[in-house]
Write an enzyme that holds these catalytic residues in place. Sequence first.
Site, PDB file in Angstrom:
ATOM      1  N   ASP A   1      28.426 -12.217  -6.512  1.00  0.00           N
ATOM      2  CA  ASP A   1      26.982 -12.037  -6.354  1.00  0.00           C
ATOM      3  C   ASP A   1      26.248 -12.132  -7.684  1.00  0.00           C
ATOM      4  OD1 ASP A   1      28.258  -9.564  -7.034  1.00  0.00           O
ATOM      5  OD2 ASP A   1      26.390  -8.511  -6.576  1.00  0.00           O
TER       6      ASP A   1
ATOM      7  N   GLU B   1      28.567  -6.465  -6.806  1.00  0.00           N
ATOM      8  CA  GLU B   1      28.622  -5.770  -8.092  1.00  0.00           C
ATOM      9  C   GLU B   1      27.234  -5.466  -8.639  1.00  0.00           C
ATOM     10  OE1 GLU B   1      28.801  -5.273 -12.461  1.00  0.00           O
ATOM     11  OE2 GLU B   1      27.772  -6.824 -11.301  1.00  0.00           O
TER      12      GLU B   1
END
Length: 443
Positions: free
Chosen positions: A83, A147
């Site tokens: 991400d 994250e």
Amino acid sequence: MQTGTEAEAILSKAVACRTVSHAEPDQTDWDEFSHLIALLEKSFPLCNNQRIINETIGPYNLVYCFKGVENDREPALLTAHLDVVGATEHEWTYPPFEGHIGNGYLYGRGSFDCKLQVISILATFEHILKTKKPVKNTWYVAFGCDEESNSSKEGAVRIAQYFQSKGLHFSFVLDEGGVVSQEYIKGFAQSIAVVGVAEKGYLDLELSVERNAGHSSTPTFPTALGTLSQAVSRLERKQMPARLTPSVKQMLTNLGKEGPFAYSLLFLNLWLTAGLLKLVFSKQATLNAVIRSTIVPTVISASDKSNVIAKKATAIVNCRLLPGDTQETIVSWVTRTIASDSVMVTPLHCTPPSHISKADGDAFRFLSETIKRTFPESIVTPYLMMGATDARKYQDLSDAIYRFTPARMNRSEVDRMHAPDERISLENITLAQQFYAHVITNW
């Protein structure tokens, strides 16, 4: 191993996948993650054959297992994340999700943080599988999907739960982190490769004040917003005390041994110079964050109309905790510093500082040797990570967790992370593959 051009092309396509994560999973466009996963399956088919499919892992995380020939050793883990943070397109020279290549760089959100690692790790394993080169150790690879989201538990949290369910313990964990930093400290001719051995903690506090509401034409003072502003101002004017943690002392020792003579005097005689160093470090934002828990207001809200005096005003204060500090010590400090019974201090979210991994064990020595092999001009030193990574979510699975991104960068390049015009040099794409190849085949 993928050639430079091949790896660049795959990374460019990976950047084009808008894998922006959000704290609330239903706000995330999971189709973009599906597109990225499909790209990786197509680009690295041999790696895909080693992928572990398990309900616990989740549909948007990737976990692989690459078997080594020595079965009597604990496996090791390489991790990164799929991400990225969002991007405001008009602020960029090139569109943030285009993956533009030019002037020796690949531009785009996630090019450095941290699809570089995802592509480099898989490209390295794909080459190893293609050439059938034996690897001594068994390696797990884990890429989480959230994250960048502080409170989401869809990514590395789920992966760690899977590893725990299998009774796994890792001899060595390597995640994103420090870089080979040019001009990290003025006066050092060498680059400094900083390896995170721990992370600061994370704490959000809400400050709130309630007063009488009213119309702005007939104000009554003090207002909720005015009282809150005074509290916030006090927190900005007075910082928490500086401390040299064990990780920082080790960093200074390493730099003192190899740096210029003046720095050797300062860094190797902390019994005499600690006070001076704290004063000097306090004047530079990055170094200041190394020596103290930081407290900074980031969000404030009150009335939504210019002619209305708000009944309630609130502010969010973000705190990053040195090892040894806790939610309780920070709340106590904030309360004493504000010194106002009118201001309520409420903890919202807290992640304690991580465990500290040793900087004198086999894993750290191996990592240092590998960094020196790839970046021979560098001084390697442990340091304390300012931000949070997925590494802390694996801290119950290993005693040797380190945070390092194999890239040579100066401060202006690092500052592009999470900012407009994030980019990675084409040279660093090649260096990252060389680094991971040595790590994987020699541990």
